[in-house]
Motif scaffolding. Structure first.
Motif, PDB file in Angstrom:
ATOM      1  N   ILE A  32       0.837  -1.147   0.020  1.00  0.00           N
ATOM      2  CA  ILE A  32      -0.019  -0.228  -0.035  1.00  0.00           C
ATOM      3  C   ILE A  32       1.192   1.057   0.290  1.00  0.00           C
ATOM      4  O   ILE A  32       0.641   2.236  -0.389  1.00  0.00           O
ATOM      5  CB  ILE A  32      -0.990   0.065   1.498  1.00  0.00           C
ATOM      6  N   VAL A  33       2.025   1.242   0.683  1.00  0.00           N
ATOM      7  CA  VAL A  33       3.180   2.680   0.331  1.00  0.00           C
ATOM      8  C   VAL A  33       3.365   3.533  -0.924  1.00  0.00           C
ATOM      9  O   VAL A  33       3.814   3.646  -1.175  1.00  0.00           O
ATOM     10  CB  VAL A  33       4.194   2.153   1.338  1.00  0.00           C
ATOM     11  N   ARG A  34       3.286   1.896  -1.686  1.00  0.00           N
ATOM     12  CA  ARG A  34       4.133   2.456  -3.233  1.00  0.00           C
ATOM     13  C   ARG A  34       2.538   2.770  -3.844  1.00  0.00           C
ATOM     14  O   ARG A  34       2.834   2.652  -5.137  1.00  0.00           O
ATOM     15  CB  ARG A  34       4.225   0.720  -4.114  1.00  0.00           C
ATOM     16  N   VAL A  35       1.219   2.795  -3.229  1.00  0.00           N
ATOM     17  CA  VAL A  35      -0.001   3.246  -4.350  1.00  0.00           C
ATOM     18  C   VAL A  35       0.038   4.710  -4.185  1.00  0.00           C
ATOM     19  O   VAL A  35       0.424   5.567  -3.060  1.00  0.00           O
ATOM     20  CB  VAL A  35      -0.997   2.128  -3.973  1.00  0.00           C
ATOM     21  N   PRO A  36       0.017   5.416  -5.155  1.00  0.00           N
ATOM     22  CA  PRO A  36      -0.220   7.027  -5.507  1.00  0.00           C
ATOM     23  C   PRO A  36      -0.542   7.102  -4.039  1.00  0.00           C
ATOM     24  O   PRO A  36      -2.401   6.600  -4.561  1.00  0.00           O
ATOM     25  CB  PRO A  36      -0.161   7.205  -6.900  1.00  0.00           C
ATOM     26  N   LEU A  37      -1.508   8.238  -3.579  1.00  0.00           N
ATOM     27  CA  LEU A  37      -2.303   8.796  -3.315  1.00  0.00           C
ATOM     28  C   LEU A  37      -3.363   9.317  -3.854  1.00  0.00           C
ATOM     29  O   LEU A  37      -4.422   9.043  -3.575  1.00  0.00           O
ATOM     30  CB  LEU A  37      -1.831   9.834  -2.694  1.00  0.00           C
ATOM     31  N   SER A  38      -3.238   9.633  -5.066  1.00  0.00           N
ATOM     32  CA  SER A  38      -3.964  10.133  -5.747  1.00  0.00           C
ATOM     33  C   SER A  38      -5.140   9.272  -6.315  1.00  0.00           C
ATOM     34  O   SER A  38      -6.287   9.175  -6.391  1.00  0.00           O
ATOM     35  CB  SER A  38      -3.759  10.769  -6.741  1.00  0.00           C
ATOM     36  N   TYR A  39      -4.813   7.892  -5.623  1.00  0.00           N
ATOM     37  CA  TYR A  39      -5.864   6.816  -6.111  1.00  0.00           C
ATOM     38  C   TYR A  39      -6.378   6.014  -4.575  1.00  0.00           C
ATOM     39  O   TYR A  39      -6.986   6.008  -4.401  1.00  0.00           O
ATOM     40  CB  TYR A  39      -4.839   5.516  -6.937  1.00  0.00           C
ATOM     41  N   LEU A  40      -5.050   6.419  -3.198  1.00  0.00           N
ATOM     42  CA  LEU A  40      -5.935   5.867  -2.609  1.00  0.00           C
ATOM     43  C   LEU A  40      -6.943   6.586  -2.119  1.00  0.00           C
ATOM     44  O   LEU A  40      -7.430   6.119  -0.659  1.00  0.00           O
ATOM     45  CB  LEU A  40      -4.126   6.107  -1.660  1.00  0.00           C
ATOM     46  N   VAL A  41      -6.638   7.801  -1.648  1.00  0.00           N
ATOM     47  CA  VAL A  41      -7.340   9.045  -0.843  1.00  0.00           C
ATOM     48  C   VAL A  41      -8.404   8.591  -1.340  1.00  0.00           C
ATOM     49  O   VAL A  41      -9.852   7.788  -0.377  1.00  0.00           O
ATOM     50  CB  VAL A  41      -7.104  10.082  -1.162  1.00  0.00           C
ATOM     51  N   PRO A  42      -8.981   8.756  -2.522  1.00  0.00           N
ATOM     52  CA  PRO A  42     -10.664   8.192  -2.403  1.00  0.00           C
ATOM     53  C   PRO A  42     -11.362   7.108  -2.482  1.00  0.00           C
ATOM     54  O   PRO A  42     -12.355   7.034  -1.828  1.00  0.00           O
ATOM     55  CB  PRO A  42     -10.577   9.198  -4.215  1.00  0.00           C
ATOM     56  N   SER A  43     -10.467   6.020  -2.658  1.00  0.00           N
ATOM     57  CA  SER A  43     -10.512   4.479  -2.711  1.00  0.00           C
ATOM     58  C   SER A  43     -10.980   4.564  -0.793  1.00  0.00           C
ATOM     59  O   SER A  43     -12.223   3.597  -0.717  1.00  0.00           O
ATOM     60  CB  SER A  43      -9.963   3.237  -2.948  1.00  0.00           C
ATOM     61  N   VAL A  44     -10.197   4.671   0.070  1.00  0.00           N
ATOM     62  CA  VAL A  44     -10.478   4.206   0.931  1.00  0.00           C
ATOM     63  C   VAL A  44     -11.607   5.430   1.754  1.00  0.00           C
ATOM     64  O   VAL A  44     -12.027   4.725   2.915  1.00  0.00           O
ATOM     65  CB  VAL A  44      -8.464   4.587   2.397  1.00  0.00           C
ATOM     66  N   LEU A  45     -11.365   6.536   1.514  1.00  0.00           N
ATOM     67  CA  LEU A  45     -12.455   7.676   1.731  1.00  0.00           C
ATOM     68  C   LEU A  45     -13.843   6.540   1.080  1.00  0.00           C
ATOM     69  O   LEU A  45     -14.960   6.876   1.801  1.00  0.00           O
ATOM     70  CB  LEU A  45     -12.628   9.618   1.028  1.00  0.00           C
ATOM     71  N   ALA A  46     -13.615   6.203  -0.077  1.00  0.00           N
ATOM     72  CA  ALA A  46     -15.482   5.544   0.082  1.00  0.00           C
ATOM     73  C   ALA A  46     -15.665   4.419   1.031  1.00  0.00           C
ATOM     74  O   ALA A  46     -16.833   3.998   0.933  1.00  0.00           O
ATOM     75  CB  ALA A  46     -15.460   5.232  -1.659  1.00  0.00           C
ATOM     76  N   LEU A  47     -14.501   3.969   1.494  1.00  0.00           N
ATOM     77  CA  LEU A  47     -14.534   2.641   2.045  1.00  0.00           C
ATOM     78  C   LEU A  47     -14.738   2.949   3.265  1.00  0.00           C
ATOM     79  O   LEU A  47     -15.644   2.511   3.735  1.00  0.00           O
ATOM     80  CB  LEU A  47     -13.425   2.298   2.224  1.00  0.00           C
ATOM     81  N   CYS A  48     -14.065   4.207   3.894  1.00  0.00           N
ATOM     82  CA  CYS A  48     -14.764   4.811   5.662  1.00  0.00           C
ATOM     83  C   CYS A  48     -16.646   4.654   5.352  1.00  0.00           C
ATOM     84  O   CYS A  48     -17.112   4.931   6.314  1.00  0.00           O
ATOM     85  CB  CYS A  48     -14.040   5.806   5.220  1.00  0.00           C
TER      86      CYS A  48
END
Length: 504
Positions: A386-402
């Motif tokens: 997960i540390v190698r995933v760009p935050l531009s992809y990580l942030v919206p996907s995790v926000l949706a999970l939240c």
């Protein structure tokens, strides 16, 4: 203390047929996944898969469900370390030092330390359960609401130490959490500050609030960054470093044993659980450390204390279930349902009449813990990516999970709304350097503290001091609490004076 005949029968039940073990590995993986996703609680995973146990015999069902329990206890710490997002309330303290380690590029070591501490803590808890299940049950029966007040207050004392730069900000943030915990119907049936909103009758939903203030606000704060770990050379996933971190946990026996013992004792108390255990353990290890100023900046002892406590509390919570037939929390309540599926009831009669089955469950859980060490190390190679995933992809996907997690907890729109509201609160607090963890602690423990105080006043007839004199365990806990709060600062003050005297 161990019935040798029943013990040999338990070994026969577990190892003459390996069918029960076939359910353990899937259970551990399910627990790791559910524990690592914010909003998906361990108890939720156990409840979802509970119907599957209809077709299993009792031992198979218990090993399957408890393996979910075991995997989830560590899974919540993975996102706490990598993203500063506790997967569950029992991983809050793991984020205090785990995430700073990850931001410094030491995510491999932090994940390994967390796994090592979890494996030791869970194994330690089950060994104590095997040896002391009946004495522990006797002690648990002696604990009343006054003793619970002492234990929960112990957890609340952590608030004052969470922002060393400005203690006042830590206290304000903690007080804010305590005030929020008082929204809704009180223990005595009085409605408070609901502003006519029916969704607030039961108070603020703690898990969606925690997801918002911890997870969503952290993601909003990171929106200007590119990766979780900025330096590209530190984003590698190294199996060698994971192993080194795993071993490092065992090189810190003081924090490991202290966290494990606190976790077992607090986990055995019905209704308290791992969310209190990991906070109290972190607080105590920090207070007793020679370098408390390092905590919160990436101190491995902090990760060791938190993870060993929340995992050892699993064995403690099984004490109340097996010995008394009382579920210690949501997860053990699901296990109690599995008992009823097979027409069994936990308690003294169960231990007396089916001691071989009791030993089988405990030994099986010890085996699960050893399997967790292997599966955890293998899965961390994937989870650490997960540390190698760009935050531009990580942030919206995790926000949706939240948002999804918030809805899953409440079943209404109030869940996602709570997540969003607390995301804004958390973002403002982080921007002005107020510790969001202090607010979460206040929110988690405030309602529990109020309930125990009210019950203490009812039992004591409004005279808690005279009631205290009759409760030797409560007096002992009170002295321990005072000593834990007062002694470490006095020792540090004495040390500074000696250093100054030596210089002069």
């Amino acid at each position: 203390m161990i019935d040798s005949f029943a013990f040999s029968q338990a070994l026969s039940l577990l190892f003459t047929d390996f069918t029960p073990w076939l359910y353990v590995i899937p259970g551990l993986i399910i627990g790791l996944v559910f524990g690592a996703i914010p909003g998906l609680q361990i108890s939720m995973a156990m409840a979802v898969f509970l119907p599957i146990t209809w077709s299993m015999d009792f031992l198979q069902a218990m090993l399957f469900l408890t393996s979910i329990f075991t995997g989830g206890a560590y899974g919540g710490g993975v996102t706490a370390i990598l993203m500063n997002i506790p997967g569950s309330s029992s991983s809050v303290a793991t984020a205090f030092d785990g995430h700073p380690m990850a931001r410094q590029g030491n995510h491999n070591e932090a994940l390994g330390i967390g796994l090592g501490a979890s494996v030791f803590g869970a194994f330690f808890g089950y060994v104590l359960l095997l040896l002391l299940i009946q004495p522990l049950a006797f002690i648990v029966l002696k604990l009343g609401p006054l003793e619970m007040v002492m234990v929960v207050t112990w957890g609340l004392t952590l608030i004052a130490t969470l922002n060393q730069g400005a203690v006042a900000k830590g206290l304000v943030a903690g007080l804010f959490g305590l005030l929020l915990s008082q929204i809704g119907m009180s223990t005595t049936g009085i409605m408070r500050t609901t502003i006519g909103n029916p969704y607030l009758i039961d108070g603020i939903a703690v898990v969606p609030a925690m997801i918002g203030i911890f997870a969503a606000s952290e993601l909003l704060r990171l929106r200007g960054s590119t990766y979780l770990v900025e330096a590209s050379e530190n984003r590698n996933i190294s199996f060698r470093k994971l192993i080194a971190g795993f071993i490092m946990a065992f090189r810190r026996p003081g924090a490991l044993l202290r966290g494990s013992i606190i976790g077992v004792l607090i986990g055995a108390v019905p209704g308290v659980g791992s969310s209190v255990a990991n906070l109290v353990a972190y607080s105590e290890v920090r207070r007793s450390s020679k370098h408390p100023e390092r905590f919160g900046t990436g101190e491995p002892d902090g990760v060791v204390a938190a993870e060993s406590a929340n995992s050892s509390s699993e064995g403690g919570s099984m004490t109340a279930l097996l010995a008394l037939g009382i579920p210690g929390g949501a997860a053990t309540a699901v296990l109690l349902a599995a008992f009823s599926f097979h027409n069994l009831v936990g308690g003294p009669a169960f231990i007396r009449d089916q001691r071989d089955v009791v030993y089988s469950i405990i030994i099986g859980n010890m085996g699960q813990v050893l399997l967790l060490a292997v599966i955890g190390l293998l899965s961390l190679r994937v989870l650490g990516m997960i540390v190698r995933v760009p935050l531009s992809y990580l942030v919206p996907s995790v926000l949706a999970l939240c948002a999804w997690g918030g809805f899953g907890i409440t079943g209404t729109i109030s869940g996602p709304v709570t997540v969003m509201a607390f995301a804004g609160i958390g973002w403002l607090m982080r921007r002005h350097e107020y510790p969001v963890a202090a607010t979460v602690i206040g929110l988690l423990l405030g309602r529990m503290t109020e309930g125990e105080i009210v019950r203490t006043l009812q039992i004591s007839g409004g005279n808690p001091l005279s009631y205290l004199v009759e409760r030797p365990i409560a007096i002992g806990l009170l002295f321990l609490l005072i000593g834990a709060v007062a002694v470490p600062p006095l020792m540090r003050m004495r040390k500074r004076r000696r250093e100054q005297a030596g210089k002069s």
